[in-house]
Design a protein around this motif. Structure first.
Motif, PDB file in Angstrom:
ATOM      1  N   GLY A 175      25.583  28.409 -23.393  1.00 30.51           N
ATOM      2  CA  GLY A 175      24.669  28.927 -24.389  1.00 30.51           C
ATOM      3  C   GLY A 175      25.022  30.314 -24.875  1.00 30.51           C
ATOM      4  O   GLY A 175      26.172  30.757 -24.786  1.00 30.51           O
ATOM      5  N   CYS A 229      28.891  31.954 -24.717  1.00 28.74           N
ATOM      6  CA  CYS A 229      29.512  31.020 -23.768  1.00 28.74           C
ATOM      7  C   CYS A 229      31.002  30.842 -24.038  1.00 28.74           C
ATOM      8  O   CYS A 229      31.791  30.623 -23.106  1.00 28.74           O
ATOM      9  CB  CYS A 229      28.804  29.668 -23.822  1.00 28.74           C
ATOM     10  N   ASN A 266      24.892  25.268 -18.719  1.00 30.64           N
ATOM     11  CA  ASN A 266      24.713  26.682 -19.057  1.00 30.64           C
ATOM     12  C   ASN A 266      25.731  27.130 -20.111  1.00 30.64           C
ATOM     13  O   ASN A 266      26.368  28.173 -19.996  1.00 30.64           O
ATOM     14  CB  ASN A 266      24.825  27.569 -17.808  1.00 30.64           C
ATOM     15  N   TRP A 321      20.128  27.496 -25.634  1.00 34.64           N
ATOM     16  CA  TRP A 321      21.092  26.405 -25.477  1.00 34.64           C
ATOM     17  C   TRP A 321      20.785  25.310 -26.501  1.00 34.64           C
ATOM     18  O   TRP A 321      19.656  25.159 -26.946  1.00 34.64           O
ATOM     19  CB  TRP A 321      21.000  25.792 -24.074  1.00 34.64           C
ATOM     20  N   ARG A 340      22.205  22.961 -21.856  1.00 33.75           N
ATOM     21  CA  ARG A 340      21.519  23.727 -20.812  1.00 33.75           C
ATOM     22  C   ARG A 340      21.936  23.274 -19.414  1.00 33.75           C
ATOM     23  O   ARG A 340      21.897  24.065 -18.470  1.00 33.75           O
ATOM     24  CB  ARG A 340      20.003  23.594 -20.987  1.00 33.75           C
TER      25      ARG A 340
END
Length: 563
Positions: free
Chosen positions: A273, A193, A271, A261, A268
């Motif tokens: 993760g 991420c 998003n 995550w 989560r």
């Protein structure tokens, strides 16, 4: 054929059993990691699932830690199954075999790598384009490298080394190989991420191992290599580069495709993760049989999401389950006595016969038991002797006396005796009996004549009225004492409450974060160091990328100890 991998973060979270989850995937082979269950805690509804056969590996050192399991449909039963990667846990003649050269690791290190329950291997047969072939599925849960524990970094690299050695040895024996599970390393920056926030991203030892284990079809294709050149690279590779990241093979440029995550920060929702769950397969199998791979972020219940792969081959089912199957465990086949066996209800006849054997010969108990077991039969009915009125009265008085004696005995020797109300003292009276004396006389031998000597009920009523007056006076005194005690407690309550409020003032008032102007949340430092146990405030929103305005801002404030 469909295969699924999922880190479930605890198999006991499925309170109603795992069958509903398995059926929802509609897959032939489902591999789960981090089961967090040891063999003594594995229940039957989780181990024996209708329509499936399962194979577990348990942690032997810590309870509620690690563990993997592979569930196969009955139509895809494997021919061989083995626990671990080293072969030290396998029985002779029942193992998959092909262990490669493990000379760089000592026997103690090898045993330690298998003792945490991190691998299960199943071998299947299928009909391919070139006839019957073998497929070996290695279900793994790779260790996490704790930054504060250097020994765990070494442990993780040794596990990677052992995994590669075993996978390549099986591949060299002529079987296709799929390595799948939680590898605990994101391979490329596109799989993270925020790779810019990670120091020395490419220098991470786990990523270097993946570079060596995978020859990276997608990345080399984007750099200009053709499919034939990739095949040449695979053939020339002598120490790795024989496996393909199947997801990147089908989705080479898809970003934000994460599988894990942080649940603590609620990442989560934004998003935020990493992709650390893989289905890795040998290059020939991916090229000839794989036609679809994807992630399932919509499936909740864990901090990971499942990954699935679809293959064009059809598995052949073995006629019998391998010995490692949970169906062969003694605790699930009736060969091992369970604790519940000792609580089975025994029939009355068996109990009475057992008592009769243990009782002394000629005793009254044995005589009564024999009469109950062998009643006098007249025709088709059992003859019953009706007791006379005199026998009824005698039996009733005996039962009454025995019950009273049991009650007195229990009251004297039990804890309940200390909670009985204080008895009213007897009233001195000439020729009269108090209710207390009357009751006690009934319990003593020869009491019938004493009770009958009472002249009339008038004296009893008089005595009862006197007792009632005394109880009323005592009750008033007790109520007065209780009232004074309560008042004294009320007097002390005020100063005490103020004192404790001054000492225990509760949590501090949360400030507002500057970006969203919303109340912050209170956190505590749990990492070992000089700030261990200190509290601080951060933005209450879920963690996310700095460019996401809906994510957590960078507000941070320590809690002042004086507040």
């Amino acid at each position: 054929m469909k295969i699924v991998t999922w880190n479930i973060n605890g198999i006991r979270t499925f309170k109603n059993g795992i069958k509903k989850i398995l059926d929802s995937f509609d897959a032939d082979i489902i591999c789960v990691q981090e089961t967090k269950v040891t063999r003594d805690l594995l229940d039957e509804k989780t181990a024996i699932v209708d329509g499936y056969n399962s194979y577990f590996s348990f942690s032997r050192g810590r309870s509620g830690y690690s563990g993997v399991a592979t569930y196969c449909k009955d139509t895809a039963t494997p021919f061989l199954a083995e626990e671990g990667l080293t072969g030290l846990l396998a029985n002779q003649g029942e193992a998959v075999g092909c262990y490669g050269v493990q000379v760089e690791l000592s026997s103690e290190e090898l045993l330690a790598l298998d003792n945490e329950g991190r691998a299960v291997i199943t071998q299947h047969h299928f009909i391919g384009k070139d006839g019957p072939q073998k497929l070996t599925v290695i279900n793994v849960y790779c260790p996490r490298a704790d930054p504060d524990k250097p020994e765990r970094k070494q442990y993780k690299l040794q596990f990677y080394q052992l995994l590669q050695c075993r996978a390549e040895a099986i591949l060299s024996s002529g079987s296709h190989v799929i390595v799948l599970g939680d590898v605990n390393t994101s391979h490329r920056p596109i799989d993270h991420c925020d790779p810019d926030d990670v120091d020395n991203f490419d220098d991470n030892p786990g990523r270097k191992w993946l570079d060596h284990f995978l020859f990276g079809t997608a990345e080399k294709t984007e750099n200009g290599n053709t499919e034939d050149e990739l095949t040449d690279i695979s053939q020339k590779s002598t120490s790795g580069g024989k496996f393909v990241d199947s997801f990147r093979h089908f989705h080479p440029k898809r970003s934000n495709a994460f599988t894990c995550w942080s649940t603590i920060t609620g990442a989560r929702q934004t998003n935020y993760g990493t992709r650390i769950d893989y289905i890795l397969a040998d290059h020939c199998l991916v090229k000839s049989a794989f036609f679809g791979v994807d992630i399932m972020p919509e499936v909740e219940g864990s901090d990971h999401c499942p990954v699935w792969a679809q293959l064009s081959c059809n598995l052949r089912s073995s006629p019998k389950c391998p010995p490692l199957c949970t169906r062969h465990m003694p605790e699930f086949t009736g060969r091992q006595q369970k604790l519940s066996r000792f609580f089975v209800k025994v029939s009355e006849k068996e109990r009475l016969s057992k008592v009769s054997e243990e009782s002394l010969p000629g005793s009254q108990d044995s005589g009564e038991i024999r009469e109950n077991l062998n009643p006098v039969v007249q025709g088709n009915s059992v003859a019953k002797k009706r007791p006379t009125c005199r026998e009824k009265d005698a039996n009733a008085s005996k039962a009454k006396k025995s019950n009273q004696m049991k009650t007195e005995g229990n009251a004297k020797g039990s804890l309940l005796a200390f909670f009985k109300p204080k008895q009213t003292p007897s009233i001195p009276s000439t020729g009269n009996l108090s209710p207390k004396q009357t009751k006690s006389s009934e319990d003593s031998p020869g009491s019938e004549s004493d009770v009958r000597s009472c002249p009339s009920d008038v004296q009893t009523e008089t005595n009862l009225s006197l007792v009632t007056e005394m109880e009323t006076e005592n009750q008033d005194e007790v109520e007065g004492e209780l009232t004074s005690i309560v008042k004294s407690k009320d007097c002390k309550k005020g100063p005490c409450t103020g004192f404790w409020k001054a000492v225990l003032h509760g949590p501090p008032q949360p400030p507002l974060c500057k970006s969203h102007n919303e109340p912050c949340v209170l956190r505590t430092v749990k990492k070992a160091g000089p700030n261990l146990g200190r509290q601080f405030f951060v933005c209450a929103r879920p963690q996310g990328h700095a460019s996401n305005p809906q994510a957590r801002c960078n507000f941070f404030a320590w809690v002042d100890k004086g507040k």
